[in-house]
Design a protein around this motif. Structure first.
Motif, PDB file in Angstrom:
ATOM      1  N   ASP A  60       8.668   8.046   2.715  1.00 26.27           N
ATOM      2  CA  ASP A  60       8.753   8.580   4.083  1.00 26.27           C
ATOM      3  C   ASP A  60       7.543   9.464   4.395  1.00 26.27           C
ATOM      4  OD1 ASP A  60      11.127   7.301   4.575  1.00 26.27           O
ATOM      5  OD2 ASP A  60      12.380   8.992   3.982  1.00 26.27           O
ATOM      6  N   PHE A  61       7.106  10.226   3.392  1.00 28.28           N
ATOM      7  CA  PHE A  61       5.927  11.082   3.557  1.00 28.28           C
ATOM      8  C   PHE A  61       4.688  10.237   3.839  1.00 28.28           C
ATOM      9  CE2 PHE A  61       2.174  13.063   1.661  1.00 28.28           C
ATOM     10  CZ  PHE A  61       2.179  14.322   2.249  1.00 28.28           C
TER      11      PHE A  61
ATOM     12  N   ASN B   4      -3.651  15.372   4.884  1.00 28.15           N
ATOM     13  CA  ASN B   4      -2.572  15.549   3.918  1.00 28.15           C
ATOM     14  C   ASN B   4      -2.920  14.948   2.552  1.00 28.15           C
ATOM     15  OD1 ASN B   4      -1.257  16.510   6.180  1.00 28.15           O
ATOM     16  ND2 ASN B   4       0.729  15.736   5.508  1.00 28.15           N
ATOM     17  N   PHE B   5      -3.969  14.194   2.508  1.00 29.83           N
ATOM     18  CA  PHE B   5      -4.386  13.597   1.245  1.00 29.83           C
ATOM     19  C   PHE B   5      -5.282  14.572   0.481  1.00 29.83           C
ATOM     20  CE2 PHE B   5      -3.392   9.580   3.433  1.00 29.83           C
ATOM     21  CZ  PHE B   5      -2.628   8.977   2.452  1.00 29.83           C
ATOM     22  N   ASP B   6      -4.902  14.879  -0.725  1.00 30.26           N
ATOM     23  CA  ASP B   6      -5.735  15.693  -1.600  1.00 30.26           C
ATOM     24  C   ASP B   6      -7.023  14.919  -1.917  1.00 30.26           C
ATOM     25  OD1 ASP B   6      -6.595  16.383  -4.559  1.00 30.26           O
ATOM     26  OD2 ASP B   6      -5.531  18.135  -3.778  1.00 30.26           O
ATOM     27  N   GLU B   7      -8.140  15.640  -1.985  1.00 29.45           N
ATOM     28  CA  GLU B   7      -9.434  14.985  -2.206  1.00 29.45           C
ATOM     29  C   GLU B   7      -9.458  14.215  -3.525  1.00 29.45           C
ATOM     30  OE1 GLU B   7     -14.155  16.184  -2.641  1.00 29.45           O
ATOM     31  OE2 GLU B   7     -12.734  17.612  -1.750  1.00 29.45           O
ATOM     32  N   ASN B   8      -8.811  14.754  -4.555  1.00 27.08           N
ATOM     33  CA  ASN B   8      -8.770  14.077  -5.859  1.00 27.08           C
ATOM     34  C   ASN B   8      -8.007  12.763  -5.778  1.00 27.08           C
ATOM     35  OD1 ASN B   8     -10.233  16.078  -7.234  1.00 27.08           O
ATOM     36  ND2 ASN B   8      -8.385  17.325  -7.513  1.00 27.08           N
ATOM     37  N   TYR B   9      -6.925  12.772  -4.973  1.00 26.19           N
ATOM     38  CA  TYR B   9      -6.162  11.539  -4.798  1.00 26.19           C
ATOM     39  C   TYR B   9      -6.965  10.499  -4.025  1.00 26.19           C
ATOM     40  CZ  TYR B   9      -1.937  13.822  -6.543  1.00 26.19           C
ATOM     41  OH  TYR B   9      -1.004  14.450  -7.338  1.00 26.19           O
ATOM     42  N   LEU B  10      -7.737  10.959  -3.049  1.00 24.06           N
ATOM     43  CA  LEU B  10      -8.578  10.038  -2.290  1.00 24.06           C
ATOM     44  C   LEU B  10      -9.600   9.357  -3.199  1.00 24.06           C
ATOM     45  CD1 LEU B  10      -9.275  11.963   1.039  1.00 24.06           C
ATOM     46  CD2 LEU B  10      -8.078   9.786   0.790  1.00 24.06           C
TER      47      LEU B  10
ATOM     48  N   LEU C 193       0.832  -1.200   0.000  1.00 27.82           N
ATOM     49  CA  LEU C 193       0.000   0.000   0.000  1.00 27.82           C
ATOM     50  C   LEU C 193       0.871   1.256   0.000  1.00 27.82           C
ATOM     51  CD1 LEU C 193      -2.741   1.447   0.247  1.00 27.82           C
ATOM     52  CD2 LEU C 193      -2.550   1.179   2.727  1.00 27.82           C
ATOM     53  N   THR C 194       1.939   1.240   0.779  1.00 26.87           N
ATOM     54  CA  THR C 194       2.846   2.391   0.841  1.00 26.87           C
ATOM     55  C   THR C 194       3.448   2.685  -0.528  1.00 26.87           C
ATOM     56  OG1 THR C 194       3.413   1.928   3.147  1.00 26.87           O
ATOM     57  CG2 THR C 194       4.932   3.312   1.930  1.00 26.87           C
ATOM     58  N   LYS C 195       3.898   1.648  -1.217  1.00 28.05           N
ATOM     59  CA  LYS C 195       4.475   1.840  -2.548  1.00 28.05           C
ATOM     60  C   LYS C 195       3.430   2.382  -3.532  1.00 28.05           C
ATOM     61  CE  LYS C 195       8.307  -1.487  -2.584  1.00 28.05           C
ATOM     62  NZ  LYS C 195       9.317  -0.579  -3.179  1.00 28.05           N
ATOM     63  N   LEU C 196       2.222   1.819  -3.485  1.00 29.75           N
ATOM     64  CA  LEU C 196       1.166   2.270  -4.389  1.00 29.75           C
ATOM     65  C   LEU C 196       0.788   3.725  -4.126  1.00 29.75           C
ATOM     66  CD1 LEU C 196      -1.191  -0.838  -4.556  1.00 29.75           C
ATOM     67  CD2 LEU C 196      -0.094   0.257  -6.506  1.00 29.75           C
ATOM     68  N   LEU C 197       0.664   4.102  -2.848  1.00 25.85           N
ATOM     69  CA  LEU C 197       0.302   5.479  -2.510  1.00 25.85           C
ATOM     70  C   LEU C 197       1.404   6.456  -2.899  1.00 25.85           C
ATOM     71  CD1 LEU C 197      -1.440   5.128   0.981  1.00 25.85           C
ATOM     72  CD2 LEU C 197      -2.490   5.496  -1.244  1.00 25.85           C
TER      73      LEU C 197
ATOM     74  N   ILE D 116       2.374   9.880   7.356  1.00 28.48           N
ATOM     75  CA  ILE D 116       0.913  10.049   7.398  1.00 28.48           C
ATOM     76  C   ILE D 116       0.264   8.885   8.161  1.00 28.48           C
ATOM     77  CG2 ILE D 116      -1.169   9.944   5.950  1.00 28.48           C
ATOM     78  CD1 ILE D 116       0.297  11.599   3.882  1.00 28.48           C
ATOM     79  N   PHE D 117       0.754   7.669   7.878  1.00 29.26           N
ATOM     80  CA  PHE D 117       0.208   6.491   8.571  1.00 29.26           C
ATOM     81  C   PHE D 117       0.460   6.558  10.071  1.00 29.26           C
ATOM     82  CE2 PHE D 117       0.618   3.670   4.547  1.00 29.26           C
ATOM     83  CZ  PHE D 117      -0.624   4.130   4.114  1.00 29.26           C
ATOM     84  N   GLU D 118       1.696   6.880  10.415  1.00 24.66           N
ATOM     85  CA  GLU D 118       2.070   6.872  11.827  1.00 24.66           C
ATOM     86  C   GLU D 118       1.334   7.936  12.628  1.00 24.66           C
ATOM     87  OE1 GLU D 118       6.301   7.238  11.773  1.00 24.66           O
ATOM     88  OE2 GLU D 118       6.638   5.079  11.472  1.00 24.66           O
ATOM     89  N   ASN D 119       1.108   9.094  11.997  1.00 23.71           N
ATOM     90  CA  ASN D 119       0.475  10.208  12.708  1.00 23.71           C
ATOM     91  C   ASN D 119      -1.003  10.397  12.345  1.00 23.71           C
ATOM     92  OD1 ASN D 119       2.919  11.432  14.139  1.00 23.71           O
ATOM     93  ND2 ASN D 119       3.610  11.382  12.018  1.00 23.71           N
TER      94      ASN D 119
END
Length: 437
Positions: A255-256, A268-274, A242-246, A260-263
């Protein structure tokens, strides 16, 4: 063991007699049933013997009647076959009905297999003191696969040339759904598109980006064609995939994404990306020591649930288990590669299998891979329709800035087209590939 009064519902003496008499009286009626009816489909031993003799005569291209059959069959038994053969041909069948009665015989045979299979599973469970659920489920999957592959399809696997032409060229939807693009223009110029039934091997030495490249193609197929894609990840966990795909989708380094996962910074996710993330029909299966039967079952389930399947990705081939665990690993890998090709053809879905390379190329001056570098290759190169090698010169010459982020996708085998090399950009920290212009 079953009682006879139970089994009587799972055979038809009339159907068996009808098919045999029809074949005796009309030898050419065999052409209607040759593609599925076998000796073991018959329940009665005498019928099996008669049918085996008929097959023998058909293979020798000899016309036969009850006397030619009797002359061969009498050496196997004291039973008076001549009287019996005379009796069954008195039914004077209509040869047009042979397919109908042959289907009855075949379906009764499969029902008997299911009955005995279910009984054996039940007995195994009741006899064992310690139950291994995983072992039992694997046994069930293997048994079901064996029964399913023998199930009579509604039509033959042979098609008239003109029918194939009509299917591909006169039906745009059929043509469109049968092929998918990799999503990379430079690579598609060589491959055109990958089709259902294709086995594609993607290989390379460590750090070449094999997994990321396969995930990029999976994303492109799901996004462009709105088709389900399944990724069998036996090396990485589903969260790592999932990390690689995102990273690829968001164009952000890993790392970014991890931060996001850890915190839990969902903002931080743009609505279009979601929208993209939730629209992708990508399934990740992290079962370890996967075998072909488990894979078949999971893929069939997805097809049943979603109506289709666009791509299967296996990461990676050498981590799969063979149901027949030979001492020679090369033979096991060969069996796995053949099974994958059969699976691709059976499901009419392209399969991408990531493969390791041996270390021999590291001792060469030119470290670009060739087919003989495939690890435990066996018949991999024979079974594959397409073999792609990933090569990054910057791994060996990091000071040459011209090689920065450049990857060569070497098409070393292409069963239905040319070979060649496509150049792409690879951003390792984002697990992202893009076209090289």
């Amino acid at each position: 063991m079953f009682k006879k009064n139970i089994l009587k519902n799972f055979y038809s003496i009339y159907a068996e007699q009808y098919v045999l008499s029809s074949l005796i009286l009309y030898n050419n009626s065999w052409n209607d049933i040759y593609f599925f009816l076998n000796v073991n489909n018959f329940y009665f031993k005498n019928h099996q013997l008669i049918f085996s003799i008929i097959l023998e005569l058909l293979n020798l291209n000899i016309k036969f009647d009850i006397y030619s059959i009797f002359n061969r069959v009498k050496v196997y038994s004291d039973f008076n076959f001549l009287i019996y053969l005379n009796y069954i041909i008195q039914k004077i069948p209509n040869p047009c009905d042979i397919l109908y009665y042959s289907r009855i015989i075949h379906n009764m045979f499969l029902l008997r297999k299911i009955l005995f299979f279910s009984n054996n599973i039940l007995n195994d469970i009741l006899k064992k003191n310690k139950l291994n659920v995983s072992e039992i489920l694997t046994s069930i999957e293997i048994g079901l696969f064996d029964i399913t592959k023998n199930y009579l399809k509604e039509k033959s696997d042979s098609y008239l040339l003109s029918n194939i032409f009509d299917k591909i060229f006169l039906s745009y939807n059929s043509f469109k759904n049968f092929y998918v693009s990799t999503g990379f223009k430079n690579l598609d110029k060589i491959l055109k598109k990958i089709g259902g039934g294709d086995l594609i091997i993607i290989a390379g030495r460590p750090s070449m980006g094999k997994t990321s490249f396969s995930l990029n193609i999976a994303k492109n197929v799901s996004e462009e064609y709105n088709l389900p894609v399944i990724i069998f990840s036996m090396e990485m966990s589903s969260s790592q995939v999932l990390t690689k795909l995102l990273s690829c989708i968001l164009d952000k380094n890993q790392d970014f994404i991890i931060n996001i996962f850890e915190n839990k910074i969902i903002n931080n996710f743009d609505e279009n990306y979601l929208k993209i993330i939730y629209s992708l029909k990508i399934f990740i299966d992290e079962t370890v020591n996967l075998n072909i039967f488990q894979m078949y079952t999971k893929c069939k389930f997805l097809i049943k649930e979603h109506g289709s399947l666009g791509l299967i990705v296996i990461d990676y081939l050498q981590l799969m288990n063979s149901p027949n665990q030979n001492q020679n690993r090369v033979l096991e890998i060969s069996e796995i590669s053949r099974s994958l090709k059969c699976l691709a053809k059976e499901l009419n879905v392209p399969i991408i299998a990531i493969s390791q390379l041996n270390r021999n190329l590291e001792s060469r001056n030119n470290k670009r891979p060739v087919i003989s570098d495939l690890r435990e290759s066996g018949s991999i190169e024979q079974d594959a329709d397409i073999v792609l090698f990933l090569y990054r010169d910057e791994i060996y010459d990091s000071e040459n800035l011209l090689n920065k982020n450049l990857v060569e996708v070497i098409v070393s085998k292409h069963r239905n087209g040319p070979i060649g090399t496509a150049e792409l950009y690879f951003f390792n920290d984002k697990s992202k590939f893009s076209d090289f212009y």
